[in-house]
Design a protein around this motif. Structure first.
Motif, PDB file in Angstrom:
ATOM      1  N   ALA A 181       0.954  -1.167  -0.057  1.00 51.77           N
ATOM      2  CA  ALA A 181      -0.071   0.035  -0.013  1.00 51.77           C
ATOM      3  C   ALA A 181       1.018   1.278  -0.089  1.00 51.77           C
ATOM      4  CB  ALA A 181      -0.965   0.010   1.273  1.00 51.77           C
ATOM      5  N   THR A 182       1.983   1.259   0.480  1.00 53.51           N
ATOM      6  CA  THR A 182       2.889   2.329   0.311  1.00 53.51           C
ATOM      7  C   THR A 182       3.761   2.579  -1.035  1.00 53.51           C
ATOM      8  OG1 THR A 182       4.637   1.279   1.424  1.00 53.51           O
ATOM      9  CG2 THR A 182       3.319   2.127   2.909  1.00 53.51           C
ATOM     10  N   LYS A 183       3.734   1.681  -2.016  1.00 60.67           N
ATOM     11  CA  LYS A 183       4.240   1.675  -2.920  1.00 60.67           C
ATOM     12  C   LYS A 183       3.570   1.688  -4.101  1.00 60.67           C
ATOM     13  CE  LYS A 183       8.576  -0.131  -1.347  1.00 60.67           C
ATOM     14  NZ  LYS A 183       8.906  -1.545  -0.695  1.00 60.67           N
ATOM     15  N   PHE A 184       2.200   0.989  -4.138  1.00 59.16           N
ATOM     16  CA  PHE A 184       1.280   0.673  -5.403  1.00 59.16           C
ATOM     17  C   PHE A 184       0.289   1.999  -5.648  1.00 59.16           C
ATOM     18  CE2 PHE A 184      -2.815  -0.658  -6.955  1.00 59.16           C
ATOM     19  CZ  PHE A 184      -2.254  -1.325  -8.077  1.00 59.16           C
ATOM     20  N   VAL A 191     -13.414   5.054  -4.472  1.00 60.63           N
ATOM     21  CA  VAL A 191     -13.469   5.037  -2.819  1.00 60.63           C
ATOM     22  C   VAL A 191     -12.560   4.094  -2.362  1.00 60.63           C
ATOM     23  CG1 VAL A 191     -15.117   4.765  -0.933  1.00 60.63           C
ATOM     24  CG2 VAL A 191     -16.239   5.201  -3.265  1.00 60.63           C
ATOM     25  N   ILE A 192     -11.707   4.357  -1.447  1.00 61.75           N
ATOM     26  CA  ILE A 192     -10.773   3.450  -0.727  1.00 61.75           C
ATOM     27  C   ILE A 192     -11.507   3.198   0.857  1.00 61.75           C
ATOM     28  CG2 ILE A 192      -8.734   3.230   0.344  1.00 61.75           C
ATOM     29  CD1 ILE A 192      -7.529   4.720  -1.915  1.00 61.75           C
ATOM     30  N   LEU A 211       3.672   3.988   7.886  1.00 62.76           N
ATOM     31  CA  LEU A 211       2.775   3.179   7.028  1.00 62.76           C
ATOM     32  C   LEU A 211       1.739   4.152   6.461  1.00 62.76           C
ATOM     33  CD1 LEU A 211       1.727   0.309   5.805  1.00 62.76           C
ATOM     34  CD2 LEU A 211       0.682   0.083   7.897  1.00 62.76           C
ATOM     35  N   TYR A 212       0.976   4.532   7.564  1.00 63.59           N
ATOM     36  CA  TYR A 212      -0.260   5.513   7.197  1.00 63.59           C
ATOM     37  C   TYR A 212       0.130   6.872   6.175  1.00 63.59           C
ATOM     38  CZ  TYR A 212      -2.856   3.277  11.068  1.00 63.59           C
ATOM     39  OH  TYR A 212      -3.341   2.354  12.001  1.00 63.59           O
ATOM     40  N   THR A 213       1.353   7.185   6.451  1.00 59.39           N
ATOM     41  CA  THR A 213       1.751   8.520   5.641  1.00 59.39           C
ATOM     42  C   THR A 213       1.871   7.926   4.120  1.00 59.39           C
ATOM     43  OG1 THR A 213       2.882   9.634   7.452  1.00 59.39           O
ATOM     44  CG2 THR A 213       3.260  10.281   5.201  1.00 59.39           C
ATOM     45  N   GLY A 214       2.811   6.785   3.880  1.00 59.28           N
ATOM     46  CA  GLY A 214       2.738   5.944   2.768  1.00 59.28           C
ATOM     47  C   GLY A 214       1.484   5.844   1.924  1.00 59.28           C
ATOM     48  N   PHE A 215       0.776   5.164   2.855  1.00 56.20           N
ATOM     49  CA  PHE A 215      -0.342   4.577   2.251  1.00 56.20           C
ATOM     50  C   PHE A 215      -1.383   5.792   1.687  1.00 56.20           C
ATOM     51  CE2 PHE A 215      -4.655   4.527   4.380  1.00 56.20           C
ATOM     52  CZ  PHE A 215      -5.449   4.419   3.349  1.00 56.20           C
ATOM     53  N   LEU A 216      -1.445   6.951   2.356  1.00 56.01           N
ATOM     54  CA  LEU A 216      -2.068   8.073   2.176  1.00 56.01           C
ATOM     55  C   LEU A 216      -1.613   8.691   0.671  1.00 56.01           C
ATOM     56  CD1 LEU A 216      -3.568   9.548   5.364  1.00 56.01           C
ATOM     57  CD2 LEU A 216      -4.944   8.268   3.539  1.00 56.01           C
ATOM     58  N   SER A 217      -0.326   8.660   1.022  1.00 58.63           N
ATOM     59  CA  SER A 217       0.327   9.385  -0.415  1.00 58.63           C
ATOM     60  C   SER A 217       0.084   8.698  -1.713  1.00 58.63           C
ATOM     61  CB  SER A 217       1.847   9.539  -0.329  1.00 58.63           C
ATOM     62  OG  SER A 217       2.507   9.253  -1.254  1.00 58.63           O
ATOM     63  N   ALA A 219      -2.690   6.669  -1.962  1.00 57.19           N
ATOM     64  CA  ALA A 219      -4.080   6.930  -2.048  1.00 57.19           C
ATOM     65  C   ALA A 219      -4.552   8.126  -2.771  1.00 57.19           C
ATOM     66  CB  ALA A 219      -4.761   6.829  -0.763  1.00 57.19           C
ATOM     67  N   LYS A 220      -3.708   8.910  -2.690  1.00 60.12           N
ATOM     68  CA  LYS A 220      -4.146  10.498  -3.304  1.00 60.12           C
ATOM     69  C   LYS A 220      -3.983  10.354  -4.790  1.00 60.12           C
ATOM     70  CE  LYS A 220      -1.401  13.565  -2.032  1.00 60.12           C
ATOM     71  NZ  LYS A 220      -0.449  14.779  -1.362  1.00 60.12           N
ATOM     72  N   GLU A 221      -2.830   9.514  -5.051  1.00 59.86           N
ATOM     73  CA  GLU A 221      -2.661   9.307  -6.622  1.00 59.86           C
ATOM     74  C   GLU A 221      -3.950   8.218  -7.359  1.00 59.86           C
ATOM     75  OE1 GLU A 221       1.276   7.795  -7.692  1.00 59.86           O
ATOM     76  OE2 GLU A 221       1.996   9.063  -5.952  1.00 59.86           O
ATOM     77  N   ILE A 222      -4.361   7.269  -6.384  1.00 60.47           N
ATOM     78  CA  ILE A 222      -5.150   6.351  -6.885  1.00 60.47           C
ATOM     79  C   ILE A 222      -6.471   6.986  -6.886  1.00 60.47           C
ATOM     80  CG2 ILE A 222      -6.658   4.126  -6.056  1.00 60.47           C
ATOM     81  CD1 ILE A 222      -3.774   3.215  -4.794  1.00 60.47           C
ATOM     82  N   LEU A 223      -6.873   7.901  -6.112  1.00 57.32           N
ATOM     83  CA  LEU A 223      -8.170   8.499  -6.134  1.00 57.32           C
ATOM     84  C   LEU A 223      -8.028   9.861  -7.240  1.00 57.32           C
ATOM     85  CD1 LEU A 223      -8.911   8.824  -2.378  1.00 57.32           C
ATOM     86  CD2 LEU A 223     -10.099   7.342  -3.951  1.00 57.32           C
ATOM     87  N   CYS A 224      -7.005   9.999  -7.790  1.00 60.21           N
ATOM     88  CA  CYS A 224      -6.722  10.940  -8.607  1.00 60.21           C
ATOM     89  C   CYS A 224      -7.239  12.339  -8.188  1.00 60.21           C
ATOM     90  CB  CYS A 224      -7.543  10.680 -10.120  1.00 60.21           C
ATOM     91  SG  CYS A 224      -7.172   9.209 -10.663  1.00 60.21           S
ATOM     92  N   ASP A 225      -6.858  12.737  -6.979  1.00 57.73           N
ATOM     93  CA  ASP A 225      -7.216  13.980  -6.311  1.00 57.73           C
ATOM     94  C   ASP A 225      -8.675  14.262  -6.143  1.00 57.73           C
ATOM     95  OD1 ASP A 225      -4.671  14.498  -5.639  1.00 57.73           O
ATOM     96  OD2 ASP A 225      -4.159  15.463  -7.483  1.00 57.73           O
ATOM     97  N   ARG A 226      -9.477  13.273  -6.203  1.00 57.07           N
ATOM     98  CA  ARG A 226     -10.866  13.292  -5.753  1.00 57.07           C
ATOM     99  C   ARG A 226     -11.308  11.982  -4.963  1.00 57.07           C
ATOM    100  NH1 ARG A 226     -12.842   9.394  -9.095  1.00 57.07           N
ATOM    101  NH2 ARG A 226     -11.428   9.244 -10.826  1.00 57.07           N
ATOM    102  N   GLY A 227     -12.572  11.707  -4.867  1.00 56.01           N
ATOM    103  CA  GLY A 227     -12.879  10.370  -4.107  1.00 56.01           C
ATOM    104  C   GLY A 227     -12.656  10.672  -2.542  1.00 56.01           C
ATOM    105  N   ARG A 228     -12.858   9.541  -1.858  1.00 52.09           N
ATOM    106  CA  ARG A 228     -12.875   9.606  -0.400  1.00 52.09           C
ATOM    107  C   ARG A 228     -12.353   8.285  -0.090  1.00 52.09           C
ATOM    108  NH1 ARG A 228     -17.080   8.592  -3.402  1.00 52.09           N
ATOM    109  NH2 ARG A 228     -18.911   7.299  -2.552  1.00 52.09           N
TER     110      ARG A 228
END
Ligand SMILES: C[S@@+](CC[C@H](N)C(=O)[O-])C[C@H]1O[C@@H](n2cnc3c(N)ncnc32)[C@H](O)[C@@H]1O
Length: 270
Positions: A181-184, A191-192, A211-217, A219-228
């Motif tokens: 989750a911190t790399k993918f 929605v995540i 871990l949380y910081t890496g995951f959220l970073s 997640a931002k890309e996966i959500l394409c700066d939208r979503g929740r």
């Protein structure tokens, strides 16, 4: 509870007799008492000087128990909480949903069951239906293709999640795969929803924050700066720090008592 000059056996006798008498009066025949395999359970609690009388409509199995849990993960999420997280996220079947730390797959499986209109209580005998002579009328199954993804770092959990999904009958609806989750960030999602490790062991707080910081970073890309994102954790401070570092806005924090743990469900967006 409290001090009384009668015992619980006295309560059982009086309450039981009252039920039998009332049934005879209304229906003209005497109910049989079967303590081993009852059709209907009536619960009577005397607390201090109040009496509570209730009908047990769910039976002995707690409502969060699911038939599909054949693979046992060391820290599985309570399935009722997983189902509630889908509602908190206001996930719609048409939206792509992703759990990047899926463990044994509870969140994606609950999403697939909800999305396909498969009742999570389908294997239960609800006393309620027997009492009122009702039948469960299943909803029509939704066969539309949905986009549900679950990722997990460890292969054995990925295999376990696939097995649980197969038993749940939704393995063709979810795509489980191995990843970090911190790399993918190789997909897009609306929605995540996730249940990351809490890091409750002494000395693991720094690791969890990383871990949380890496995951959220990612997640931002996966959500394409939208979503929740909806995430549950007992490491509240670390999640708030990680959200702040990545520019997430926390919309809602819902306290959940989870066994002995004080957990929080976070709902956030960019
Ligand atoms: C609390 S468990 C999730 C349990 C899951 N909700 C269930 O019901 O089975 C957290 C999971 O995150 C996984 N995990 C930890 N670090 C990860 C990472 N960097 N990437 C992906 N998964 C990770 C762990 O292996 C563990 O299975």
């Amino acid at each position: 509870m409290g001090e009384h000059d009668f015992t619980s056996i006295d309560i059982g006798r009086v309450a039981g007799q009252a039920v039998i008498d009332s049934y005879i009066e209304s229906y003209g025949h005497r109910l049989k008492v079967n303590l081993d395999e009852p059709d209907v359970i009536i619960r009577v609690d005397v607390i201090q000087n109040e009496i509570f009388i209730g009908l047990d409509t769910t039976g002995d199995d707690a409502l969060h128990k699911r038939w599909y849990r054949v693979y046992s993960h060391p820290a599985p999420l309570n399935a009722s909480i997983a189902a509630s997280m889908l509602r908190i996220a206001e996930w719609k079947k048409e939206e792509t949903i992703f759990d990047p730390m899926a463990g044994s797959g509870t969140i994606p499986i609950e999403a697939a069951l909800a999305g396909r209109n498969i009742a999570t209580g389908k294997n239960r005998e609800f006393a309620y239906f027997k009492i009122f002579d009702m039948e469960l009328s299943p909803q029509k199954e939704n066969k539309n293709i949905m986009e549900i993804y679950g990722m997990e770092k460890f292969r054995k959990h990925v295999e376990g999640a696939k097995e649980n999904a197969r038993v749940a009958g939704v393995d063709d609806t979810i795509h489980f795969f191995q990843g970090d989750a911190t790399k993918f960030s190789g997909m897009e999602a609306d929605v995540i929803i996730t249940n990351p490790p809490y890091g409750l062991r002494i000395g693991s707080k720094k690791m969890i924050e990383k871990l949380y910081t890496g995951f959220l970073s990612k997640a931002k890309e996966i959500l394409c700066d939208r979503g929740r994102i909806v995430a549950i954790t007992a490491s509240q401070r670390e999640m708030m720090e990680a959200a702040k570092k990545n520019g997430f806005i926390i919309e809602e924090k819902i306290a959940v008592k989870y066994g002995d743990l004080d957990a929080v469900i976070f709902k956030m967006h960019i």
